[in-house]
Design a protein around this motif. Structure first.
Motif, PDB file in Angstrom:
ATOM      1  N   ASP A 198       0.836  -1.206   0.000  1.00 44.41           N
ATOM      2  CA  ASP A 198       0.000   0.000   0.000  1.00 44.41           C
ATOM      3  C   ASP A 198       0.869   1.253   0.000  1.00 44.41           C
ATOM      4  O   ASP A 198       1.941   1.291   0.616  1.00 44.41           O
ATOM      5  N   CYS A 199       0.396   2.307  -0.671  1.00 44.07           N
ATOM      6  CA  CYS A 199       1.140   3.565  -0.779  1.00 44.07           C
ATOM      7  C   CYS A 199       0.982   4.357   0.521  1.00 44.07           C
ATOM      8  O   CYS A 199      -0.148   4.651   0.953  1.00 44.07           O
ATOM      9  N   PRO A 221      12.485   6.705  -8.059  1.00 46.77           N
ATOM     10  CA  PRO A 221      12.416   7.742  -9.126  1.00 46.77           C
ATOM     11  C   PRO A 221      11.155   8.573  -9.043  1.00 46.77           C
ATOM     12  O   PRO A 221      11.159   9.757  -9.385  1.00 46.77           O
ATOM     13  N   GLU A 222      10.053   7.980  -8.614  1.00 44.07           N
ATOM     14  CA  GLU A 222       8.806   8.720  -8.523  1.00 44.07           C
ATOM     15  C   GLU A 222       8.914   9.854  -7.516  1.00 44.07           C
ATOM     16  O   GLU A 222       8.436  10.972  -7.728  1.00 44.07           O
ATOM     17  N   LEU A 223       9.579   9.565  -6.362  1.00 47.15           N
ATOM     18  CA  LEU A 223       9.714  10.593  -5.329  1.00 47.15           C
ATOM     19  C   LEU A 223      10.645  11.704  -5.784  1.00 47.15           C
ATOM     20  O   LEU A 223      10.461  12.882  -5.480  1.00 47.15           O
ATOM     21  N   ILE A 224      11.710  11.315  -6.533  1.00 45.76           N
ATOM     22  CA  ILE A 224      12.640  12.332  -7.035  1.00 45.76           C
ATOM     23  C   ILE A 224      11.917  13.277  -7.997  1.00 45.76           C
ATOM     24  O   ILE A 224      12.064  14.504  -7.951  1.00 45.76           O
TER      25      ILE A 224
END
Length: 249
Positions: A198-199, A221-224
């Motif tokens: 879960d996110c 990569p999504e957070l960056i």
């Protein structure tokens, strides 16, 4: 008055037992009463012979049969009701004769004994084996695995011998490693990745701390990308560029 007295001729003797031979008799010097006197009192020139040649007719031969051989079972294995099989045994038969160098042997008289005769022996029993066991487990691909089977009934002397009781093969399948459904060949190990969980949101301070400490490898990569967007928004707010709709009013 003296003279040479003679006895009866003996048996005709020859090395072969018949045919030409020699027979002998006794000769001695005697008086008128047939009493033995010294040989010097008789005239030597008048002495009769004490040996002579003779001849004996060879008799007919006689049959001689040797011992019977073991019973040989027929190839068809004809069985009797009591578990016995038909067979045949054999023996040597010869004609023994008396003969000399000059006289051929006479043939044997009378019927010749049988050289073969029927016989019965216990029927041969073939080997009986059980089913194959399962193959031993393959613990290392490329090694050997085996399977065995047991003898249920041992063969008799003339029965069919037991077949092979053990088989060995190379482990090329059924190894403990995962296998494909098409080739059934062992595969090399690989890294399995599970499903995403879960996110869960992260605090902004944690993200900025990672960038400030140059630990971007700890972030996805999504957070960056998300952090880059936040930086752009802050830059717009600080520039005072009112051409953007956000600056109206």
């Amino acid at each position: 008055l003296t003279f040479f007295a003679t006895g009866a001729w003996g048996v005709c003797w020859s090395e072969s037992g018949c045919g030409h031979g020699v027979e002998q008799r006794t000769v001695w010097c005697a008086d008128t009463l047939t009493r033995t006197v010294p040989a010097s009192l008789c005239e030597a020139s008048n002495k009769p012979p004490d040996t002579r040649h003779c001849y004996t007719t060879c008799q007919g031969g006689t049959w001689q049969a040797g011992p019977w051989s073991d019973c040989h079972i027929d190839s068809l294995f004809r069985h009797l009701n009591d578990g016995l099989c038909h067979g045949t045994h054999y023996r040597n038969v010869s004609c023994l004769t008396q003969a000399s160098d000059k006289v051929p042997p006479l043939p044997c008289t009378g019927p010749e004994p049988q050289r073969e005769a029927p016989c019965t022996v216990p029927c041969p029993k073939n080997c009986v084996v059980g089913p194959w066991s399962d193959w031993t487990r393959c613990t290392i691909c490329g090694k050997l695995q085996s399977r065995n089977r047991a003898v249920l009934k041992a063969p008799s002397k003339r029965g069919k011998q037991c077949p092979r009781l053990t088989e060995v093969r190379t482990c090329d399948e059924d190894c403990n490693l995962p296998t494909t459904t098409t080739t059934h060949k062992p595969l090399k190990p690989w890294l399995e990745v599970g499903q995403w969980g879960d996110c869960k949101p992260l605090e902004t301070d944690q993200i900025k701390s990672a960038f400030q400490n140059n630990n971007k490898d700890q972030l996805s990569p999504e957070l960056i990308s998300l952090n880059s967007l936040d930086d752009e928004d802050e830059g717009l707010e600080n520039s005072g560029d009112c051409s953007h709709d956000a600056c109206t009013g």
